[in-house]
Design a protein around this motif. Structure first.
Motif, PDB file in Angstrom:
ATOM      1  N   PRO A 281       0.819  -1.226   0.000  1.00 57.38           N
ATOM      2  CA  PRO A 281       0.000   0.000   0.000  1.00 57.38           C
ATOM      3  C   PRO A 281       0.851   1.273   0.000  1.00 57.38           C
ATOM      4  O   PRO A 281       0.496   2.262  -0.643  1.00 57.38           O
ATOM      5  CB  PRO A 281      -0.820  -0.125   1.297  1.00 57.38           C
ATOM      6  N   LEU A 282       1.970   1.241   0.716  1.00 53.44           N
ATOM      7  CA  LEU A 282       2.852   2.409   0.739  1.00 53.44           C
ATOM      8  C   LEU A 282       3.460   2.651  -0.639  1.00 53.44           C
ATOM      9  O   LEU A 282       3.556   3.794  -1.100  1.00 53.44           O
ATOM     10  CB  LEU A 282       3.959   2.207   1.780  1.00 53.44           C
ATOM     11  N   LEU A 283       3.864   1.567  -1.309  1.00 53.47           N
ATOM     12  CA  LEU A 283       4.433   1.698  -2.648  1.00 53.47           C
ATOM     13  C   LEU A 283       3.377   2.172  -3.649  1.00 53.47           C
ATOM     14  O   LEU A 283       3.671   2.996  -4.532  1.00 53.47           O
ATOM     15  CB  LEU A 283       5.022   0.360  -3.092  1.00 53.47           C
ATOM     16  N   ASN A 284       2.149   1.675  -3.532  1.00 52.90           N
ATOM     17  CA  ASN A 284       1.063   2.139  -4.400  1.00 52.90           C
ATOM     18  C   ASN A 284       0.835   3.632  -4.234  1.00 52.90           C
ATOM     19  O   ASN A 284       0.638   4.363  -5.208  1.00 52.90           O
ATOM     20  CB  ASN A 284      -0.228   1.385  -4.068  1.00 52.90           C
ATOM     21  N   ASN A 285       0.854   4.076  -3.003  1.00 50.86           N
ATOM     22  CA  ASN A 285       0.639   5.497  -2.729  1.00 50.86           C
ATOM     23  C   ASN A 285       1.788   6.335  -3.287  1.00 50.86           C
ATOM     24  O   ASN A 285       1.565   7.404  -3.862  1.00 50.86           O
ATOM     25  CB  ASN A 285       0.511   5.711  -1.220  1.00 50.86           C
ATOM     26  N   PHE A 286       2.988   5.829  -3.152  1.00 47.86           N
ATOM     27  CA  PHE A 286       4.164   6.554  -3.632  1.00 47.86           C
ATOM     28  C   PHE A 286       4.166   6.659  -5.155  1.00 47.86           C
ATOM     29  O   PHE A 286       4.493   7.708  -5.715  1.00 47.86           O
ATOM     30  CB  PHE A 286       5.429   5.852  -3.137  1.00 47.86           C
ATOM     31  N   LEU A 287       3.785   5.581  -5.832  1.00 52.08           N
ATOM     32  CA  LEU A 287       3.825   5.541  -7.299  1.00 52.08           C
ATOM     33  C   LEU A 287       2.492   5.918  -7.941  1.00 52.08           C
ATOM     34  O   LEU A 287       2.393   5.938  -9.165  1.00 52.08           O
ATOM     35  CB  LEU A 287       4.225   4.135  -7.770  1.00 52.08           C
ATOM     36  N   ASP A 288       1.470   6.201  -7.122  1.00 50.56           N
ATOM     37  CA  ASP A 288       0.123   6.457  -7.632  1.00 50.56           C
ATOM     38  C   ASP A 288      -0.314   5.319  -8.551  1.00 50.56           C
ATOM     39  O   ASP A 288      -0.739   5.521  -9.690  1.00 50.56           O
ATOM     40  CB  ASP A 288       0.066   7.786  -8.384  1.00 50.56           C
ATOM     41  N   ALA A 289      -0.172   4.100  -8.041  1.00 45.77           N
ATOM     42  CA  ALA A 289      -0.501   2.904  -8.809  1.00 45.77           C
ATOM     43  C   ALA A 289      -1.570   2.114  -8.070  1.00 45.77           C
ATOM     44  O   ALA A 289      -1.998   2.476  -6.963  1.00 45.77           O
ATOM     45  CB  ALA A 289       0.748   2.048  -9.021  1.00 45.77           C
ATOM     46  N   SER A 290      -2.032   1.034  -8.677  1.00 46.81           N
ATOM     47  CA  SER A 290      -3.036   0.164  -8.060  1.00 46.81           C
ATOM     48  C   SER A 290      -2.571  -1.286  -8.174  1.00 46.81           C
ATOM     49  O   SER A 290      -3.296  -2.143  -8.667  1.00 46.81           O
ATOM     50  CB  SER A 290      -4.401   0.357  -8.730  1.00 46.81           C
ATOM     51  N   MET A 291      -1.354  -1.541  -7.734  1.00 49.82           N
ATOM     52  CA  MET A 291      -0.804  -2.891  -7.803  1.00 49.82           C
ATOM     53  C   MET A 291      -1.440  -3.786  -6.747  1.00 49.82           C
ATOM     54  O   MET A 291      -1.800  -3.325  -5.664  1.00 49.82           O
ATOM     55  CB  MET A 291       0.719  -2.840  -7.596  1.00 49.82           C
ATOM     56  N   GLU A 292      -1.574  -5.045  -7.080  1.00 46.88           N
ATOM     57  CA  GLU A 292      -2.103  -6.045  -6.156  1.00 46.88           C
ATOM     58  C   GLU A 292      -1.261  -7.308  -6.261  1.00 46.88           C
ATOM     59  O   GLU A 292      -0.699  -7.607  -7.323  1.00 46.88           O
ATOM     60  CB  GLU A 292      -3.565  -6.374  -6.469  1.00 46.88           C
ATOM     61  N   ILE A 293      -1.181  -8.023  -5.146  1.00 42.58           N
ATOM     62  CA  ILE A 293      -0.505  -9.316  -5.138  1.00 42.58           C
ATOM     63  C   ILE A 293      -1.571 -10.399  -5.082  1.00 42.58           C
ATOM     64  O   ILE A 293      -2.353 -10.465  -4.129  1.00 42.58           O
ATOM     65  CB  ILE A 293       0.457  -9.446  -3.938  1.00 42.58           C
ATOM     66  N   HIS A 294      -1.646 -11.222  -6.124  1.00 39.89           N
ATOM     67  CA  HIS A 294      -2.589 -12.337  -6.173  1.00 39.89           C
ATOM     68  C   HIS A 294      -1.814 -13.638  -6.029  1.00 39.89           C
ATOM     69  O   HIS A 294      -0.734 -13.798  -6.610  1.00 39.89           O
ATOM     70  CB  HIS A 294      -3.358 -12.334  -7.496  1.00 39.89           C
ATOM     71  N   TYR A 295      -2.376 -14.561  -5.272  1.00 39.56           N
ATOM     72  CA  TYR A 295      -1.678 -15.823  -5.034  1.00 39.56           C
ATOM     73  C   TYR A 295      -2.169 -16.938  -5.948  1.00 39.56           C
ATOM     74  O   TYR A 295      -1.421 -17.864  -6.250  1.00 39.56           O
ATOM     75  CB  TYR A 295      -1.822 -16.236  -3.561  1.00 39.56           C
TER      76      TYR A 295
ATOM     77  N   LEU B  87       1.664 -17.752  -6.146  1.00 35.89           N
ATOM     78  CA  LEU B  87       1.930 -18.809  -5.175  1.00 35.89           C
ATOM     79  C   LEU B  87       2.934 -19.818  -5.715  1.00 35.89           C
ATOM     80  O   LEU B  87       3.927 -20.142  -5.046  1.00 35.89           O
ATOM     81  CB  LEU B  87       0.621 -19.511  -4.804  1.00 35.89           C
ATOM     82  N   LEU B  88       2.691 -20.318  -6.918  1.00 38.38           N
ATOM     83  CA  LEU B  88       3.615 -21.308  -7.482  1.00 38.38           C
ATOM     84  C   LEU B  88       5.006 -20.710  -7.717  1.00 38.38           C
ATOM     85  O   LEU B  88       6.013 -21.320  -7.315  1.00 38.38           O
ATOM     86  CB  LEU B  88       3.038 -21.869  -8.784  1.00 38.38           C
ATOM     87  N   PRO B  89       5.117 -19.517  -8.341  1.00 36.48           N
ATOM     88  CA  PRO B  89       6.453 -18.930  -8.478  1.00 36.48           C
ATOM     89  C   PRO B  89       7.159 -18.712  -7.145  1.00 36.48           C
ATOM     90  O   PRO B  89       8.378 -18.879  -7.048  1.00 36.48           O
ATOM     91  CB  PRO B  89       6.179 -17.589  -9.186  1.00 36.48           C
ATOM     92  N   VAL B  90       6.382 -18.339  -6.116  1.00 43.05           N
ATOM     93  CA  VAL B  90       6.981 -18.102  -4.803  1.00 43.05           C
ATOM     94  C   VAL B  90       7.533 -19.401  -4.221  1.00 43.05           C
ATOM     95  O   VAL B  90       8.637 -19.439  -3.661  1.00 43.05           O
ATOM     96  CB  VAL B  90       5.946 -17.466  -3.849  1.00 43.05           C
ATOM     97  N   LEU B  91       6.762 -20.485  -4.359  1.00 43.46           N
ATOM     98  CA  LEU B  91       7.240 -21.769  -3.854  1.00 43.46           C
ATOM     99  C   LEU B  91       8.476 -22.229  -4.612  1.00 43.46           C
ATOM    100  O   LEU B  91       9.442 -22.733  -4.016  1.00 43.46           O
ATOM    101  CB  LEU B  91       6.124 -22.812  -3.975  1.00 43.46           C
ATOM    102  N   VAL B  92       8.463 -22.041  -5.924  1.00 39.89           N
ATOM    103  CA  VAL B  92       9.637 -22.403  -6.721  1.00 39.89           C
ATOM    104  C   VAL B  92      10.829 -21.549  -6.326  1.00 39.89           C
ATOM    105  O   VAL B  92      11.966 -22.039  -6.209  1.00 39.89           O
ATOM    106  CB  VAL B  92       9.321 -22.262  -8.225  1.00 39.89           C
ATOM    107  N   LEU B  93      10.571 -20.249  -6.096  1.00 36.18           N
ATOM    108  CA  LEU B  93      11.651 -19.354  -5.700  1.00 36.18           C
ATOM    109  C   LEU B  93      12.251 -19.766  -4.357  1.00 36.18           C
ATOM    110  O   LEU B  93      13.478 -19.770  -4.175  1.00 36.18           O
ATOM    111  CB  LEU B  93      11.136 -17.908  -5.623  1.00 36.18           C
ATOM    112  N   ALA B  94      11.379 -20.142  -3.410  1.00 33.27           N
ATOM    113  CA  ALA B  94      11.873 -20.593  -2.105  1.00 33.27           C
ATOM    114  C   ALA B  94      12.741 -21.831  -2.267  1.00 33.27           C
ATOM    115  O   ALA B  94      13.793 -21.961  -1.624  1.00 33.27           O
ATOM    116  CB  ALA B  94      10.699 -20.878  -1.168  1.00 33.27           C
ATOM    117  N   LEU B  95      12.304 -22.744  -3.115  1.00 31.68           N
ATOM    118  CA  LEU B  95      13.078 -23.968  -3.348  1.00 31.68           C
ATOM    119  C   LEU B  95      14.427 -23.637  -4.000  1.00 31.68           C
ATOM    120  O   LEU B  95      15.477 -24.157  -3.574  1.00 31.68           O
ATOM    121  CB  LEU B  95      12.275 -24.913  -4.242  1.00 31.68           C
TER     122      LEU B  95
END
Length: 833
Positions: free
Chosen positions: A369-383, A390-398
């Protein structure tokens, strides 16, 4: 077995809480930063991909290139009406073409004027090409009829509240027309990740609005052309045929000689709407943009920061490996195979990476939310879903777990039990010389130093752009817009005189160009006897503009209303009789310093009094007007320093100006209020619009300043991650060298000698990192600065400061710990001997 591995791993973390904190926090911070940057980059690449049919929607863009005639390189999203008509005629692959243009629009409702937030005029149903979602009305037929208008949800609520606006009427004034428009649809407010900026689109008839010459001129870029290709059409086939299309359709300019053709210095491109935001061509009127190279840079930075976190992970795991040498030796004595040991330590590494990933995700969610406010954007994180992470995150952790643990696992599993368990063998004496760790520390600080250098240079260039001498005085200058409105144009002279009487106002002038004008006007000019004309910017200004802007008169005089030949005005639409009269009597012009040089004059004084031919008239009367140069003024940089400075030919006209410039002293808000009061009294049906030039310049370089701040934040985080690892290594090294330090103290070493020894050990990698970071940062920043027409010099200062800062931070990180170790009583280090 697996439960035992997990238990042992957790116990190892519990026994070394500082190590566990540094490892998990550093890695989670790197993961969070990487995730946020990649989310931002994906958001930037997602522009207009949400729009149905976006793969078939294209914008026709016009690229100007310098030639022997002069002219500046320009990459425009706008194009000429003639180019769009010729394209549709020759390419059946095009299903639909719509022309969009901006114009001063005023909505009259209940006698009250208001300005649409972002009003556009369209010659067809743009919503068949740009298929934005509708909430009321039919998108397919919304703008099929003349005098129909579609509103965004916010604009509809502004005029009609919560009532259904479809079928209701709005009175809209644009240009010299005032007509009733029927609301036929309401579309959703466009999301922030769209290159479009429109809240009202009204259907109009271009032939009733533009002069006839604008339909045949290939040099008049006054609108946006959007195309919808047929199913299965290949845009590359069209692009490949454009050079031949240019030769087939574009006529030579009359009077410019046999080699003069708009196709000689123009190229056209079809750009998919999803690529407009990050494309080469940018235009502020209805679009917002960025650039692809910046996004690629952010991706590289994200991967480097994640790499730094993994380096910490590997460094500390390898360093602490010797502390578990006895455990490994005992396991081997009890029958553990090397494969089992590798699996155990890889599993521990993946476990820590998994914990860090969870913490990193939490940090990213909190920071988004802080980054959205700073960049005047509407980014969201979907899993979950197509855009789920979710899958990329699990692969990244591995991957992070494997990358961070593979070397320690192999390193630990090769310990020889006999060497580790032999009499009087300390665990601190296990093998390993730390060469890899030193190399990784060098890489970490090279990245940190490079980011600090880039941040300093980007920020310095941004400050330079905002404060450099642009040929006018920014402070104390106010710009009033909407002067081209027919109602305002009728009283513009009176308005100028009334504003000039305000206490504190020192100069007032009307002009067709101002700071960040959003318009561009060029014409041909040549000296008598020359066969090849040159291209110059051409704009109108009245006698007050020189003082209002704070321009410097280098030679000659300014315009005067009392000298008839100073006036170059001819009526609109084109009046051939008036143009012939202008050619017969001639006119007077003022050149900018660079325009005088382009025309071949040795100096400003040399240009004054000389005749030139200016392309002010239509082809029917010869195209050129004989003119005399009466003055030369300093160059003014009206646009961003990313764009080349335009040589300009100024002319005086009685009316038809775009802006009013007000030079003042005193309270800015009080001046603004008084100017607005005069406007409302003289032009009650046209809304007042005005901005201080300091605010305009700030907005002009806002994107560069935001980029500098982002780089600054990344540099700080990179330094934090690097210092976390350095602190962990310093603590480990001090512990490993406890006996050595004790012996040195017994032999007479002072505390400061021990501190100097430890500090020097960890300063050397930082010094070496400078030698790596400096040339790379210089090369990257040189290319970045080359995007600007004028730029700061790449001096050694930011490089030296960045290196010294990194060294200072590194020393501060370890000196306190080194001092504590150096003051330890040597008895505690040597008593087991």
């Amino acid at each position: 077995m697996w439960r035992n591995y997990v238990t042992v791993g957790l116990r190892a973390l519990g026994k070394n809480k500082v190590y566990a904190f540094i490892n998990i926090f550093g890695l989670s911070l790197g993961i969070a930063v990487c995730l946020l940057i990649l989310t931002f980059v994906r958001y930037e690449f997602s522009y207009d991909s949400w729009m149905p049919g976006a793969e078939r929607a294209y914008q026709l863009q016009d690229f100007y290139k310098p030639t022997e005639r002069g002219g500046e390189e320009m990459k425009l999203q706008v194009s000429s009406i003639a180019s769009g008509e010729a394209l549709v005629k020759d390419f059946p692959q095009i299903e639909k073409k719509v022309y969009l243009t901006t114009a001063p629009m005023v909505v009259l409702q209940n006698g009250q004027p208001s300005t649409p937030e972002r009003g556009l005029l369209a010659d067809g149903n743009i919503f068949e090409v740009l298929q934005v979602p509708f909430v009321r009305g039919d998108r397919e037929t919304a703008l099929d009829d003349l005098h129909s208008v579609a509103l965004s949800e916010s604009e509809a609520k502004k005029y009609f509240g919560n009532a259904n606006p479809v079928g209701k009427t709005l009175t809209i004034s644009y240009g010299e027309k005032r007509e009733d428009f029927r609301v036929t649809g309401v579309f959703e407010d466009l999301p922030k990740n769209s290159h479009l900026r429109m809240s009202m689109v009204a259907r109009f008839e271009p032939h009733e609005f533009f002069q006839p010459s604008e339909f045949t001129s290939w040099n008049n870029q006054n609108g946006f052309i959007y195309l919808k290709l047929r199913e299965g059409a290949n845009v590359k086939d069209i692009m490949d045929q454009l050079p031949a299309w240019e030769k087939r359709n574009i006529p030579d300019d009359t009077g410019d000689g046999p080699k003069s053709n708009p196709g000689d210095y123009q190229d056209w491109r079809l750009t998919n709407v999803r690529d407009v935001h990050l494309g080469e061509a940018q235009h502020a009127a209805i679009t917002t943009g960025s650039d692809k190279q910046t996004m690629i840079t952010f991706v590289v930075v994200a991967l480097m920061i994640l790499g730094m976190a993994c380096v910490n992970f590997t460094n500390l795991a390898t360093a602490r490996a010797s502390q578990r040498a006895r455990e490994v030796a005992l396991r081997k004595v009890l029958g553990a195979t090397r494969r089992q040991l590798i699996i155990q330590f890889l599993g521990e590494s993946i476990l820590v990476a998994g914990i860090a990933m969870l913490v990193g995700l939490a940090m990213a969610e909190l920071a988004l939310p802080l980054l959205n406010n700073f960049l005047d954007a509407s980014m969201e994180i979907h899993y979950l879903g197509g855009a789920g992470i979710l899958l990329p995150v699990l692969v990244l952790a591995l991957i992070v777990g494997l990358a961070g643990g593979v070397y320690p696992a192999i390193y630990l599993s090769r310990f020889q039990p006999a060497r580790v368990l032999k009499a009087n063998k300390s665990s601190a004496d296990a093998e390993g010389n730390g060469r890899l760790r030193n190399l990784l520390v060098v890489a970490q600080f090279a990245v940190s130093i490079g980011l600090i250098i880039c941040t300093a240079i980007v920020y310095s260039q941004t400050i330079y752009a905002r404060t450099m001498d642009a040929g006018y005085k920014r402070e104390g200058l106010f710009q009033v817009y909407n002067l081209r409105d027919p109602q305002a144009d009728k009283v513009a002279k009176t308005l100028e005189e009334e504003v000039g009487k305000i206490p504190g106002v020192t100069a007032v002038g009307r002009t067709t160009i101002a700071v960040n004008p959003g318009n561009n006007s060029m014409t041909s000019a040549k000296r008598p006897g020359q066969t090849t004309p040159t291209q110059l910017g051409t704009y109108g200004m009245d006698p007050g503009v020189v003082d209002a802007l704070g321009m410097r008169l280098l030679a000659g005089r300014g315009f005067s209303e009392s000298i008839p030949t100073d006036d170059s005005w001819t009526p609109t639409p084109t009046d051939l009789a008036a143009e012939k009269a202008l050619v017969a009597r001639g006119t007077n012009l003022i050149l900018s310093e660079s325009a005088a040089k382009r025309l071949g004059f040795a100096s400003a004084q040399d240009a004054v009094g000389k005749p030139i031919l200016a392309g002010f008239t239509s082809d029917e009367v010869g195209g050129y007007v004989p003119a005399t140069i009466v003055g030369v003024v300093s160059d003014v940089r009206y646009r961003s320093i990313r764009q080349p400075l335009q040589p300009i030919m100024y002319f005086y006209q009685r009316q038809g100006y775009n802006q009013l410039l007000v030079r003042f002293t005193g309270d800015p808000q009080q001046i603004r209020a008084q100017v607005e009061a005069i406007w409302k009294r003289l032009v009650p049906e046209t809304p007042f619009q005005g901005r201080f030039v300091t605010d305009i310049v700030k907005t002009l370089y806002q994107a560069d300043e935001t980029r500098a701040q982002l780089f600054g934040m990344f540099a700080i985080l990179a330094v934090v991650i690097g210092c976390l690892g350095l602190f962990g290594l310093a603590a480990f090294t001090a512990e490993r060298r406890t006996k050595e330090i004790g012996i040195r103290k017994v032999l007479g070493a002072r505390t400061r000698d021990i501190v100097r020894l430890l500090v020097w050990q960890f300063s050397r990698p930082v010094l070496i990192a400078n030698l790596i970071a400096w040339p790379i940062a210089w090369w990257v920043m040189r290319d970045w600065l080359n995007q600007f027409d004028i730029r700061i010099a790449l001096t050694p200062t930011p490089f030296v400061i960045a290196g010294a800062l990194a060294l200072g931070i590194a020393v501060a990180t370890i000196v306190a710990h080194a001092f504590r170790v150096a003051r330890t009583n040597p008895v505690y280090a040597l008593r087991y001997e």
